[in-house]
Design a protein around this motif. Sequence first.
Motif, PDB file in Angstrom:
ATOM      1  N   GLY A 166      -6.603  -2.040  -4.703  1.00 44.99           N
ATOM      2  CA  GLY A 166      -6.410  -3.482  -4.568  1.00 44.99           C
ATOM      3  C   GLY A 166      -5.043  -3.925  -5.066  1.00 44.99           C
ATOM      4  O   GLY A 166      -4.075  -3.171  -5.038  1.00 44.99           O
TER       5      GLY A 166
ATOM      6  N   GLY B  64      -3.582  -2.777  -1.271  1.00 41.12           N
ATOM      7  CA  GLY B  64      -3.748  -4.226  -1.381  1.00 41.12           C
ATOM      8  C   GLY B  64      -4.057  -4.834  -0.031  1.00 41.12           C
ATOM      9  O   GLY B  64      -4.940  -5.692   0.096  1.00 41.12           O
ATOM     10  N   VAL B  65      -3.351  -4.400   0.997  1.00 41.61           N
ATOM     11  CA  VAL B  65      -3.590  -4.933   2.340  1.00 41.61           C
ATOM     12  C   VAL B  65      -5.001  -4.584   2.824  1.00 41.61           C
ATOM     13  O   VAL B  65      -5.757  -5.446   3.284  1.00 41.61           O
ATOM     14  CB  VAL B  65      -2.536  -4.406   3.346  1.00 41.61           C
TER      15      VAL B  65
ATOM     16  N   LEU C 214       2.944   0.799   9.989  1.00 40.55           N
ATOM     17  CA  LEU C 214       3.438  -0.247   9.096  1.00 40.55           C
ATOM     18  C   LEU C 214       4.479   0.283   8.117  1.00 40.55           C
ATOM     19  O   LEU C 214       5.091  -0.494   7.395  1.00 40.55           O
ATOM     20  CB  LEU C 214       2.282  -0.859   8.284  1.00 40.55           C
ATOM     21  N   THR C 215       4.640   1.591   8.055  1.00 40.81           N
ATOM     22  CA  THR C 215       5.533   2.177   7.051  1.00 40.81           C
ATOM     23  C   THR C 215       6.414   3.234   7.701  1.00 40.81           C
ATOM     24  O   THR C 215       5.887   4.113   8.391  1.00 40.81           O
ATOM     25  CB  THR C 215       4.693   2.870   5.945  1.00 40.81           C
TER      26      THR C 215
ATOM     27  N   ARG D 261       3.988  -2.924  -1.746  1.00 39.77           N
ATOM     28  CA  ARG D 261       4.698  -1.651  -1.561  1.00 39.77           C
ATOM     29  C   ARG D 261       6.086  -1.901  -0.970  1.00 39.77           C
ATOM     30  O   ARG D 261       7.032  -1.185  -1.257  1.00 39.77           O
ATOM     31  CB  ARG D 261       3.860  -0.755  -0.638  1.00 39.77           C
TER      32      ARG D 261
ATOM     33  N   THR E 262      -0.385  -9.951   7.306  1.00 36.72           N
ATOM     34  CA  THR E 262      -0.179  -8.616   7.895  1.00 36.72           C
ATOM     35  C   THR E 262      -1.359  -8.225   8.775  1.00 36.72           C
ATOM     36  O   THR E 262      -1.192  -7.748   9.903  1.00 36.72           O
ATOM     37  CB  THR E 262       0.001  -7.568   6.774  1.00 36.72           C
TER      38      THR E 262
ATOM     39  N   TYR F 233      -8.974  11.987   3.168  1.00 37.40           N
ATOM     40  CA  TYR F 233      -8.122  12.802   4.051  1.00 37.40           C
ATOM     41  C   TYR F 233      -7.697  14.120   3.398  1.00 37.40           C
ATOM     42  O   TYR F 233      -7.222  15.020   4.073  1.00 37.40           O
ATOM     43  CB  TYR F 233      -6.887  12.015   4.520  1.00 37.40           C
ATOM     44  N   ARG F 234      -7.900  14.236   2.070  1.00 38.76           N
ATOM     45  CA  ARG F 234      -7.533  15.492   1.405  1.00 38.76           C
ATOM     46  C   ARG F 234      -8.621  16.552   1.563  1.00 38.76           C
ATOM     47  O   ARG F 234      -8.343  17.738   1.472  1.00 38.76           O
ATOM     48  CB  ARG F 234      -7.296  15.263  -0.092  1.00 38.76           C
TER      49      ARG F 234
ATOM     50  N   GLU G 189       0.296 -11.825   1.779  1.00 42.11           N
ATOM     51  CA  GLU G 189       0.845 -10.644   2.456  1.00 42.11           C
ATOM     52  C   GLU G 189      -0.259  -9.869   3.179  1.00 42.11           C
ATOM     53  O   GLU G 189      -0.098  -9.446   4.327  1.00 42.11           O
ATOM     54  CB  GLU G 189       1.580  -9.755   1.438  1.00 42.11           C
TER      55      GLU G 189
ATOM     56  N   MET H 195      -0.478   3.395   7.497  1.00 43.02           N
ATOM     57  CA  MET H 195       0.461   3.176   6.389  1.00 43.02           C
ATOM     58  C   MET H 195       0.933   4.500   5.819  1.00 43.02           C
ATOM     59  O   MET H 195       1.444   4.551   4.706  1.00 43.02           O
ATOM     60  CB  MET H 195      -0.228   2.403   5.267  1.00 43.02           C
ATOM     61  N   SER H 196       0.708   5.577   6.573  1.00 45.96           N
ATOM     62  CA  SER H 196       0.972   6.905   6.008  1.00 45.96           C
ATOM     63  C   SER H 196       2.422   7.338   6.195  1.00 45.96           C
ATOM     64  O   SER H 196       2.794   8.425   5.769  1.00 45.96           O
ATOM     65  CB  SER H 196       0.059   7.931   6.683  1.00 45.96           C
TER      66      SER H 196
ATOM     67  N   GLY I  55      -7.204   8.745  -0.292  1.00 44.83           N
ATOM     68  CA  GLY I  55      -6.850  10.026  -0.902  1.00 44.83           C
ATOM     69  C   GLY I  55      -7.772  10.488  -2.017  1.00 44.83           C
ATOM     70  O   GLY I  55      -7.536  11.536  -2.623  1.00 44.83           O
TER      71      GLY I  55
ATOM     72  N   ASN J 236      -0.006   5.580  -7.103  1.00 42.80           N
ATOM     73  CA  ASN J 236      -1.044   5.576  -6.059  1.00 42.80           C
ATOM     74  C   ASN J 236      -2.465   5.704  -6.599  1.00 42.80           C
ATOM     75  O   ASN J 236      -3.345   6.197  -5.900  1.00 42.80           O
ATOM     76  CB  ASN J 236      -0.806   6.703  -5.043  1.00 42.80           C
TER      77      ASN J 236
ATOM     78  N   LYS K 228     -12.027   6.147  -4.153  1.00 39.52           N
ATOM     79  CA  LYS K 228     -11.449   5.112  -3.279  1.00 39.52           C
ATOM     80  C   LYS K 228     -12.319   4.937  -2.032  1.00 39.52           C
ATOM     81  O   LYS K 228     -12.554   3.821  -1.568  1.00 39.52           O
ATOM     82  CB  LYS K 228     -10.022   5.487  -2.877  1.00 39.52           C
TER      83      LYS K 228
END
Length: 327
Positions: free
Chosen positions: A320, A154-155, A240-241, A46, A129, A194-195, A125, A218-219, A175, A316, A179
């Motif tokens: 993976g 992926g992380v 992280l984002t 990302r 991380t 979370y939705r 990565e 990461m949100s 989401g 999105n 998943k």
Amino acid sequence: MLPESHSVIAIAAPGGPEVLQLVTRPIPTIGEGEVLIKAAVAGVNRHDVGQRKGGPKHASSDVPGLEVAGSIVAKGSRVTEFKLGDEVCALVDGGGYAEYVKAPAANTLPKPAGFSNLEAASLPEALFTTWYNVFNIARAEPGDKILIHGGTSGVATIAIQLLSNKGFDVFVTCGEDRKCDFALKLGAKVASNYRTSNFVEEIMKSTNRQGVQVVIDMSGGAYPDQNLEAIAFGGVIIHLTPGSTPFNVPLSKLMAKSAWITGTRLRPVSVSEKEKIANALRAEVWPLLGSQIKPVIHQVFSLGEAAEAHRLMEQNKHIGKILLKIQ
Ligand SMILES: NC(=O)c1ccc[n+]([C@@H]2O[C@H](COP(=O)([O-])OP(=O)(O)OC[C@H]3O[C@@H](n4cnc5c(N)ncnc54)[C@H](OP(=O)(O)O)[C@@H]3O)[C@@H](O)[C@H]2O)c1
């Protein structure tokens, strides 16, 4: 005999995936502590999407790509731990979407036994991380509970497997229900959509209302209140984002929990600090690869299809890793 030039994906201008262009460049020159890797596979992260949007003027390289797997074709005079022909994977400071990639030898690891280049390129990565944030920053210990937002990134698909194997309880948010199901199969204790659900309530219910010691977020700062409700007393929330909106923290909740909120970036961490992480990974994670931890590969593109890979990532829908097969 090495060629003088090679194909790379360069960022032509700030913009959409179409600015990723296949061009010919001289192959990188290496320093005395570096190796030159003939890349078989590069990971798409990302981070690369953000770099692309920012345009070609990056301090290190206008070629995106932070991780590769392949074989060593040249090495600097100080490199003793690898020989020519060794199959490796490496964390690199950009330049990964290319046929030839330079890497600090100290941030290069042997290709795990039995792993394909696709699997090996999926690791650096995500593992660096996870290790950096969980152990160096949060100083978490087995038995701790960790919440990861972006549970099928992926992380996270690697982090869930690593951390649950090391004795942590891993909670994730995703989401989509499919998943969440996938994250549970990887070893997450609780996976909340979370939705459609109240993830804080689900976490509090399953932690005896104690919450989690660590949040890895990461949100982009979507959950300042919820993270502070879900965090245990004295816990650490790591972003992280960067988000695109101002991040407002309710101070009374922060103080009531004596919690810490921070944000980290792996890329600017020094080669020598990353070397310590590489050594820890080699000792503590490499023996688990294949048997306990297996990369999750969503889709593989050719180097020339880097723009397609970015389009897919930005939808999105993936679970993976997205990878570029170079050769
Ligand atoms: N700071 C660092 O050093 C560092 C290092 C590595 C990775 N990262 C960050 O960690 C995250 C995972 O990296 P990755 O390469 O594994 O990403 P990825 O595979 O593209 O996964 C990101 C996933 O996170 C979820 N997500 C939740 N909120 C999001 C948001 N605001 N924007 C985008 N995605 C969001 C999405 O899934 P849902 O459908 O579940 O929402 C998305 O599929 C990225 O945000 C990346 O920038 C940071």
